[in-house]
Design an enzyme around this catalytic site. Sequence first.
Site, PDB file in Angstrom:
ATOM      1  CB  ALA A  37      -0.670  -0.026   1.595  1.00 52.82           C
TER       2      ALA A  37
ATOM      3  CB  CYS B  54       7.308   0.007   0.485  1.00 56.87           C
ATOM      4  SG  CYS B  54       6.283  -1.857  -0.453  1.00 56.87           S
TER       5      CYS B  54
ATOM      6  CD  GLN C  37       1.653   6.736   4.784  1.00 56.55           C
ATOM      7  OE1 GLN C  37       2.664   5.902   5.107  1.00 56.55           O
ATOM      8  NE2 GLN C  37       2.154   8.050   3.415  1.00 56.55           N
ATOM      9  CB  SER C  38       3.535  -0.769   2.162  1.00 56.68           C
ATOM     10  OG  SER C  38       4.665  -1.532   2.593  1.00 56.68           O
ATOM     11  CG  ASN C  39       4.929   0.267   8.631  1.00 54.47           C
ATOM     12  OD1 ASN C  39       4.789   1.088   8.441  1.00 54.47           O
ATOM     13  ND2 ASN C  39       3.576  -0.348   8.928  1.00 54.47           N
TER      14      ASN C  39
END
Length: 320
Positions: A70, A76, A72-74
């Site tokens: 997403a 990534c 706001q992926s942590n």
Amino acid sequence: MNIPRLNFAHLPTPIEEMPRLSEALGGPRLLIKRDDQTGLAFGGNKTRKLEFLVAEAREQGAKTLISGGALQSNHCRQTAAAAARFGFDCILVLSGEMPEHASANLMLDQMFGAEIVTVADREYRDQTLQETFDNAVAEGKKPYLVPYGGSSPTGALGYAFAMDEFMKQNSHADWIVFGTSSGGTHAGLVLGQRVFGYKGKVLGISIDESEEWLKSHVSKLASDASEKMGERIEFTPADVMATADYCGAGYGVLTDAEREAVKLFAKYEGLLLDPVYTGRAAAGMIDLIRKGFFKKDETVLFWHTGGQPALFADKYANKI
Ligand SMILES: Cc1ncc(COP(=O)(O)O)c(C=O)c1O
């Protein structure tokens, strides 16, 4: 056991008491394992997985890390940081509309120099990720595909060894409770429980998946990861404890339950949770405490998996 691993996580992570929260809830003894302190760009559960994934990428001679998630992926954010730290290029395929001003995790992805490909609809993310990977191969970028959430058998090893770490800390807990989504953390803990002989229960609180999917996916992932530790152990869905009672609102949708959990941890322990994962997992644990699910004389360990940068995302900041 000769498993490629880069040791960059700040381990062991501390285990702390949460006496004030426990008292406020009238609940059992509460502990917290601080995997929000694993290091690598604000820490979180992906650091442990990336120790194994980045080592595998290196072994394969990769030059580019590619992953998706997403906006706001942590996962990534931490993948981009690992790429920067170990000299890989990084391409991230993120679902959502690119905002005019990037905040929180997305801003950090850019700071780490990741190339960002957005896909408006999550439904097409798999396809775009595959195309991005194929193009990188064709262009000689030698890509390594880091799976969603770092949840491959290789990534899951991070949490199998985390269980070893926990056992060596000699901190008794009857329950380990945490948020589960792509299943790598869960699979690693279930595998580590078996291999290192943890006698308590490992309960995953689903962030967005059904109980049925989690049990089947996590048991398969744990079985496949076990092979990498030397000998295959066949796990079945019955070996996996999970509840999907707290994810009805959908991924990343903040309800009063997550809001209350974030506030209670902050107010009583000075601890920060994130709105999407640990906030929801803690909300589940709090509800279970209130329902009397845990016995009063038991000890419950909440395994903090990180994610706090999302607190500052434009999407969530004014909703907490
Ligand atoms: C903060 C946080 N907690 C928990 C999870 C879920 O972990 P897993 O994907 O291993 O199930 C994630 C996944 O991205 C996360 O970012």
